[in-house]
Design a protein around this motif. Structure first.
Motif, PDB file in Angstrom:
ATOM      1  N   GLN A  10      31.447 -37.512  -9.415  1.00  0.00           N
ATOM      2  CA  GLN A  10      31.332 -38.060  -8.072  1.00  0.00           C
ATOM      3  C   GLN A  10      32.551 -38.892  -7.690  1.00  0.00           C
TER       4      GLN A  10
ATOM      5  N   ARG B 159      28.295 -36.903   3.920  1.00  0.00           N
ATOM      6  CA  ARG B 159      27.371 -35.911   4.467  1.00  0.00           C
ATOM      7  C   ARG B 159      26.309 -35.559   3.428  1.00  0.00           C
ATOM      8  N   SER B 160      25.074 -35.472   3.852  1.00  0.00           N
ATOM      9  CA  SER B 160      23.963 -35.268   2.921  1.00  0.00           C
ATOM     10  C   SER B 160      24.099 -33.975   2.128  1.00  0.00           C
ATOM     11  N   GLU B 161      24.639 -32.924   2.763  1.00  0.00           N
ATOM     12  CA  GLU B 161      24.737 -31.641   2.065  1.00  0.00           C
ATOM     13  C   GLU B 161      25.808 -31.632   0.978  1.00  0.00           C
ATOM     14  N   PHE B 162      26.670 -32.672   0.955  1.00  0.00           N
ATOM     15  CA  PHE B 162      27.713 -32.759  -0.067  1.00  0.00           C
ATOM     16  C   PHE B 162      27.633 -34.080  -0.839  1.00  0.00           C
ATOM     17  N   SER B 163      26.526 -34.769  -0.756  1.00  0.00           N
ATOM     18  CA  SER B 163      26.446 -36.132  -1.276  1.00  0.00           C
ATOM     19  C   SER B 163      26.467 -36.210  -2.797  1.00  0.00           C
TER      20      SER B 163
ATOM     21  N   THR C 165      24.572 -31.613  -7.202  1.00  0.00           N
ATOM     22  CA  THR C 165      23.577 -30.569  -6.949  1.00  0.00           C
ATOM     23  C   THR C 165      23.678 -30.062  -5.519  1.00  0.00           C
ATOM     24  N   GLU C 166      23.848 -30.989  -4.582  1.00  0.00           N
ATOM     25  CA  GLU C 166      23.958 -30.610  -3.171  1.00  0.00           C
ATOM     26  C   GLU C 166      25.230 -29.792  -2.925  1.00  0.00           C
ATOM     27  N   ARG C 167      26.318 -30.175  -3.579  1.00  0.00           N
ATOM     28  CA  ARG C 167      27.569 -29.430  -3.372  1.00  0.00           C
ATOM     29  C   ARG C 167      27.472 -28.015  -3.935  1.00  0.00           C
TER      30      ARG C 167
ATOM     31  N   ARG D 253      24.718 -26.289  -4.171  1.00  0.00           N
ATOM     32  CA  ARG D 253      23.795 -25.562  -3.300  1.00  0.00           C
ATOM     33  C   ARG D 253      24.500 -25.086  -2.032  1.00  0.00           C
ATOM     34  N   ASN D 254      25.482 -25.854  -1.584  1.00  0.00           N
ATOM     35  CA  ASN D 254      26.201 -25.530  -0.345  1.00  0.00           C
ATOM     36  C   ASN D 254      27.659 -25.158  -0.638  1.00  0.00           C
ATOM     37  N   ARG D 255      27.851 -24.486  -1.770  1.00  0.00           N
ATOM     38  CA  ARG D 255      29.197 -24.162  -2.243  1.00  0.00           C
ATOM     39  C   ARG D 255      30.001 -23.367  -1.216  1.00  0.00           C
TER      40      ARG D 255
END
Length: 390
Positions: free
Chosen positions: A265, A282-286, A289-291, A293-295
């Motif tokens: 991080q 941003r929540s989708e890259f926080s 795991t989020e990164r 998922r939104n690779r």
């Protein structure tokens, strides 16, 4: 008495190596031993020379002694011409094997035996002989007689399945990775066997399988498989299975790229700070795991960011913040690389026909004086029988 001109300086000074190998894996093994000071005698003949002598590239017209492929893998050796198809040639090879410490060969399994140069024959005359045989699949097993070069091993090992484009089409490494892996592993095995011989007084026969040498470096793929994740899917398109962003992104200029990898991080937040973007908020890259998922979205944003930036400038800025980043460097640019020059990596030798020749260093901790005095690759058959080992 070891010929000092053959590279007898270094930790393997006095060790005699008889080299029957060709192409890449075997010659890299024996070049490494020669770089460490062993006296390497390469066995060839006009009728059966190292195949790399015929492959080029050549500095001018084709010449068996100036092939770039041969020159790269055969410094620190001498060459003797023996026609192994004849009784005289085989008898001479047997005599040399009786005097040496190490024999290296990478023929298909069974060839040395048919030539009367198998381990049982050579060991009977030299109980302390260490022999290493390199082949695609090893000398046992159902595939032992299969013909293979680096590309075939990359395919059958599954390595090629991990190097795919986004659409799943496989590709290969640019350099047939399995060959140098097997060559270095063979050299390492020889060193261990010589140490064991010093303790036991006995030699041994070693075998190196290019397939197994390749598989031994693929632990991450097996780790994924063991938890029911598909390695081919996880690595598709050059992705990292656990990290994001972690990839190669376009930068300003023709065919210019940068490799960036955020391992945690803190590095992710440093990247965002250097780039002047608010993606870390941003929540989708926080989080990691989020990164992951939104690779796809993040990789697209990264490419849009880097495409107008200078690769070297961006890499320097990220490195100052502790983020792993490097510009993609062409092979042609490496000769002028300041870091490699400072470390004395390149080895320059004087070749009788090519002149000054720059070759890749061995990457081993060799004294600068030894590195600076390594012998050039040999002209075929220039060592006379009288000048061989007494």
């Amino acid at each position: 008495m070891v010929d000092d001109s053959a590279g007898s300086r270094g930790p393997l000074a006095g060790v005699k190596v008889l080299d029957f190998s060709q192409a890449w894996a075997g010659p890299l093994c024996t070049r490494t031993l020669g770089d460490l000071g062993a006296d390497v005698l390469k066995v060839e003949s006009d009728a059966f020379m190292d195949v790399s002598r015929t492959l080029g590239p050549y500095p001018a017209s084709p010449d068996r002694d100036s092939s770039g492929y041969f020159l790269e893998w055969n410094r620190a050796k001498r060459s003797v011409s023996l026609d192994l198809r004849t009784d005289e040639g085989r008898a001479s090879a047997q005599r040399l094997a009786s005097l040496c410490d190490v024999v290296v060969e990478n023929f298909s399994p069974g060839v040395m035996e048919r030539l009367g140069l198998g381990y049982d024959v050579l060991h009977e005359a030299n109980q302390q002989l260490v022999m290493v045989s390199i082949s695609g699949f090893g000398r046992t097993g159902p595939a032992r007689e299969h013909v293979a070069f680096g590309q075939q091993i990359e395919a059958v090992s599954g390595l090629m399945s991990l190097m795919t484009y986004d659409d799943g089409r496989p590709t290969k490494t640019g350099i047939s990775w399995s060959d140098p892996l097997a060559g270095f592993l063979a050299a390492f095995s020889v060193l261990a066997a010589l140490e064991q011989r010093d303790r036991s007084g006995k030699g041994e026969w070693l075998e190196v399988s290019m397939l197994e040498a390749t598989l031994a470096t693929m632990g991450r793929a097996f780790a994924l498989m063991n938890v029911d994740r598909s390695p081919a899917d996880e690595f598709r398109g050059g992705r990292h299975p656990e990290l994001c962003p972690a990839g190669v992104y376009p930068t300003h200029g023709e065919d210019a790229w940068i490799a960036i990898e955020c391992r945690d991080q803190a590095e992710w937040e440093s990247l965002c700070r250097v780039a002047g973007v608010d993606w870390a908020d941003r929540s989708e890259f926080s989080g990691p795991t989020e990164r992951l998922r939104n690779r796809d979205e993040l990789d697209s944003l990264m490419a849009s960011l880097t495409t107008n930036l200078d690769a070297q400038v961006l890499a320097d800025e990220l490195q100052r913040e502790g983020v792993p980043a490097s510009p993609l460097v062409s092979i042609a640019d490496l000769l002028g690389d300041e870091h490699l020059a400072d470390r004395g990596f390149w080895v320059t030798v004087d070749h009788p026909t090519v002149g000054k020749l720059v070759t890749a260093g061995t990457a081993l901790p060799i004294a600068p004086a030894t590195r600076a005095s390594m012998p050039a690759p040999p002209i075929l058959g220039t060592t006379t029988f009288e000048a061989e080992w007494p």
